[in-house]
Scaffold this active site. Structure first.
Site, PDB file in Angstrom:
ATOM      1  N   SER A 107       4.616  -7.004   3.961  1.00 25.37           N
ATOM      2  CA  SER A 107       5.362  -5.750   3.891  1.00 25.37           C
ATOM      3  C   SER A 107       6.787  -5.956   4.429  1.00 25.37           C
ATOM      4  O   SER A 107       7.510  -6.828   3.943  1.00 25.37           O
ATOM      5  CB  SER A 107       4.590  -4.677   4.678  1.00 25.37           C
ATOM      6  N   ASP A 254       1.165  -1.552  -5.276  1.00 31.14           N
ATOM      7  CA  ASP A 254      -0.001  -1.666  -4.380  1.00 31.14           C
ATOM      8  C   ASP A 254      -0.195  -0.409  -3.542  1.00 31.14           C
ATOM      9  O   ASP A 254      -0.909  -0.417  -2.554  1.00 31.14           O
ATOM     10  CB  ASP A 254       0.126  -2.917  -3.496  1.00 31.14           C
ATOM     11  N   HIS A 276      -1.940  -2.150  -0.557  1.00 27.55           N
ATOM     12  CA  HIS A 276      -1.020  -2.699   0.451  1.00 27.55           C
ATOM     13  C   HIS A 276      -1.743  -3.132   1.724  1.00 27.55           C
ATOM     14  O   HIS A 276      -1.327  -4.097   2.368  1.00 27.55           O
ATOM     15  CB  HIS A 276       0.053  -1.656   0.772  1.00 27.55           C
TER      16      HIS A 276
END
Ligand code: CA
Length: 310
Positions: A107, A254, A276
Site C-alpha cells: 500500500s 483491490d 487490499h
C-alpha cells in the site's frame, strides 16, 4: 495387502524422493540480503508491525530469510515515512553486516520503499510494491473531496465514504483520523502521487498501465496486486472494501488501489483474486480460499530474489 498395490506405493515413494527439491526445501527463501517489510497507511497500529504481515515474516524465516518488519508513521507523507524507513534500513544494515536490503512495501509502503531506493540506491538491492499506491488512489482523491471521473451519484459517493470510514476505523484501532492523515491523503491522491513520481521516477511505468524499468541505479523493481475487492464472507472488512471499490468506476482494483496504479518495475501479476488486505494475509488469514495463499506468494518472491542473487 495386494502386492501390486504395495509396489505402486513403493514406486510413488521413490518418485517423490527423487523429484526436484520441493518449494518447502531448506533455503528456499534464503535471500542474499535481508528482507525489510514496510507497512501501509495506519500500519494497523492496533496490532503492530509484525502482525500487520499476518504469518508472513515467520513463513519467510522458516526457510532461511532474515526478515525485519519496520514501523513508520501510521499516517504521514511519503517523504516523512521514507526518511523514517531509511533510518531503520541503515540500522538493519549495521546489525546484519549486509551491504543492502530487499524492501517489500504494501500500500503506502510501496512509495515509502521507493523513496529510500531513490535517495540511497546504494543501500537497496530491490524494491517490491504489493498493492502499492504508485499512481494514486481514487479513494484518497475522494477523501480530499475530489470526485472520481464519470458520473457517480451522490448516493454512491456516500456509500464509498462510509466504506472508507469503516476501513480507517478498522486499520487505526478505532481512533479515527490522526493529525497527519491529511498529509497521507495528499501523498496517496492521484495528484500527489504524480508529483512524487516526478521527483522519484525509478521503476514507474511510462505508459498508463505498462511495466516499469526492471532495474534502475542497480535496484531491481517488482510489483504485484489483487483485483477482487470481496473475497471471503467471514472477513468483516470485505463489505467495506466492496463499497470503496465503487470509486474506480469498473476499473480493475483491490478495493483501495487500481491494478494499473499498483504497477512498478516487473509486474509479477496484477489480478490475484485478493483484496487490499488479503495482500498482507488479513484479516488474520481470512483470504480467498480459491486463490494462491498470499503467504505462498511472498515465499515464491523471496525465492525469486534469491535466484537473482538478491
Ligand atoms: Ca481478507
Amino acid at each position: 495387502m495386494n502386492k501390486s498395490f504395495v509396489k505402486k506405493i513403493c514406486a510413488l515413494l521413490i518418485t517423490l524422493t527423487v523429484l526436484p527439491a520441493p518449494s518447502w526445501a531448506a533455503g528456499y527463501t534464503e535471500t542474499k540480503y535481508p528482507i525489510v517489510l514496510a507497512h501501509g497507511l495506519f500500519g494497523f497500529d492496533n496490532i503492530g508491525p509484525v502482525e500487520y504481515w499476518y504469518g508472513i515474516p515467520a513463513a519467510l524465516r522458516a526457510d532461511g530469510a532474515r526478515v525485519y518488519a519496520t514501523q513508520v508513521s501510521a499516517a504521514n507523507s511519503t517523504e516523512v515515512r521514507g526518511e523514517q524507513l531509511l533510518t531503520q534500513v541503515k540500522q538493519i544494515i549495521a546489525v546484519t553486516g549486509k551491504a543492502k536490503v530487499n524492501l517489500i512495501g504494501h500500500s503506502h509502503g510501496g512509495p515509502t520503499a521507493r523513496y529510500v531506493a531513490s535517495v540511497r540506491p546504494d543501500l537497496v538491492a530491490s524494491v517490491t510494491s504489493v498493492g502499492g499506491v504508485n499512481r494514486g488512489s481514487k479513494v484518497a482523491d475522494l477523501l480530499l473531496g475530489i470526485a472520481p471521473d464519470g458520473s457517480l451519484s451522490n448516493a454512491v459517493i456516500v456509500s464509498i465514504t462510509n466504506g472508507l470510514a469503516t476501513i480507517i476505523n478498522f486499520l487505526s484501532g478505532g481512533k479515527g483520523l490522526t493529525q497527519d492523515s491529511l498529509a497521507a491523503a495528499k501523498s496517496l491522491s492521484t495528484a500527489g502521487s504524480l508529483k512524487f513520481n516526478a521527483a522519484h521516477p525509478e521503476g514507474i511505468p511510462t505508459s498508463s498501465c505498462g511495466e516499469g524499468a526492471y532495474q534502475v541505479n542497480g535496484v531491481s523493481y517488482f510489483s504485484w496486486s489483487g483485483a477482487q475487492p470481496y473475497t471471503n464472507i467471514l472477513d468483516i472488512i470485505d463489505p467495506a472494501l466492496a463499497l470503496t471499490s465503487l470509486a474506480f468506476g469498473g476499473a480493475k482494483n483491490d478495493g483501495l488501489v487500481a491494478s494499473c496504479s499498483a504497477h512498478l518495475g516487473k509486474v509479477i501479476r496484477d489480478d490475484y483474486a485478493m483484496n487490499h488486505l488479503d495482500e498482507v494475509n488479513q484479516t488474520v488469514g481470512l483470504v480467498n480460499i480459491f486463490e494462491t495463499n498470499p503467504v505462498t506468494v511472498y515465499r515464491q518472491h523471496a525465492n525469486r530474489l534469491k535466484n537473482q542473487g538478491l
